[in-house]
Design a protein around this motif. Sequence first.
Motif, short mmCIF file in Angstrom:
data_model
loop_
_atom_site.label_atom_id
_atom_site.label_comp_id
_atom_site.label_asym_id
_atom_site.label_seq_id
_atom_site.Cartn_x
_atom_site.Cartn_y
_atom_site.Cartn_z
N ASN A 1 -5.98 -0.31 -5.52
CA ASN A 1 -5.97 -1.37 -6.53
C ASN A 1 -5.19 -0.89 -7.76
O ASN A 1 -5.77 -0.62 -8.82
N LEU B 1 -8.33 -7.00 -0.34
CA LEU B 1 -9.79 -6.99 -0.23
C LEU B 1 -10.29 -7.67 1.03
O LEU B 1 -11.23 -7.21 1.67
N GLU C 1 -12.52 3.37 -4.20
CA GLU C 1 -11.48 2.57 -4.84
C GLU C 1 -10.55 3.49 -5.62
O GLU C 1 -11.01 4.40 -6.32
N GLN D 1 -13.88 2.29 3.84
CA GLN D 1 -12.65 1.71 3.30
C GLN D 1 -12.26 2.37 1.98
O GLN D 1 -13.12 2.77 1.21
N ASP E 1 -4.58 -2.50 0.36
CA ASP E 1 -4.60 -3.16 -0.94
C ASP E 1 -5.29 -4.52 -0.92
O ASP E 1 -5.52 -5.10 -1.99
N ASP F 1 -7.94 -5.91 4.51
CA ASP F 1 -8.11 -4.48 4.75
C ASP F 1 -9.55 -4.02 4.55
O ASP F 1 -10.13 -3.34 5.41
N VAL F 2 -10.15 -4.40 3.41
CA VAL F 2 -11.47 -3.89 3.06
C VAL F 2 -12.57 -4.59 3.86
O VAL F 2 -13.36 -3.94 4.55
N ILE G 1 -17.40 -1.39 -2.01
CA ILE G 1 -16.35 -0.68 -1.28
C ILE G 1 -16.72 0.79 -1.23
O ILE G 1 -17.34 1.33 -2.15
N TYR H 1 -10.03 0.96 -1.17
CA TYR H 1 -9.32 -0.18 -1.76
C TYR H 1 -8.27 0.36 -2.73
O TYR H 1 -8.60 0.95 -3.75
N THR I 1 0.83 -1.20 0.00
CA THR I 1 0.00 0.00 0.00
C THR I 1 0.87 1.25 0.00
O THR I 1 0.69 2.13 -0.85
#
Length: 230
Positions: free
Chosen positions: A206, A188, A219, A202, A186, A191-192, A216, A204, A13
């Motif tokens: 990506n 799913l 993102e 959150q 990073d 973390d998410v 989410i 994400y 991340t």
Amino acid sequence: MKYRHLFFDLDHTLWDFETNADETLRHLFAEHNIGRHGVSVEKFIKEYSDINHGLWRLYQGGKINQQQLRATRFPRTFVQLGLREEDSPAGISEQFTDLLPLKKAVFPYTYEVLDYLRDKGYRLHLITNGFRDIQYLKLDASQLTEYFEEIVTSECCGHLKPDTRIFEHALERAGANAAESLMIGDNLECDVLGAYNAGLDQVYFNPAKRRHFNQITYEISSLSELKEIL
């Protein structure tokens, strides 16, 4: 501001694990002349990465411990390469553990974004599943330590993401509540989903723009996009 506390993941991340691991593995490949076995450095790195990711999934699922992870990743790599466990050089895992956290590569815009967020008055924290001693070395080497008020590791907390207890512990440490907090990471699942189950919004991260069907809050594919959200 809706959010006051921002909780970041570290590896993949902010700290560029793949770049730093690649550099470390290339160094070890050359030092131990692993190419004499008829193996290319690219193949060595790929097999190690696959083995290591699999072992980390087992570790995060509570199936193995830290010592088992570190002791088995290189021998298994050599077996996967069609060699023997004994071909794995003595002490290579310890060398990897010593060298890797001294690498400094971070994702693009890391410092710029952290400076921006800090200047805007956000309180910044870390939640990481990494081992405490290793993560602090990474933070110091990459000059990230100063940005974060609370650094919560799974090793110290006793719980791994996505367990909601590590998020609850981090909130308590930071003096925050879930409604005013945002998790940026990073992974799913870790973390998410972990943050969602703990009541946090959150982000994400990506960068590879992998397809998924998760709901989410936000993102992004570049850390610079945090400026648009925050």
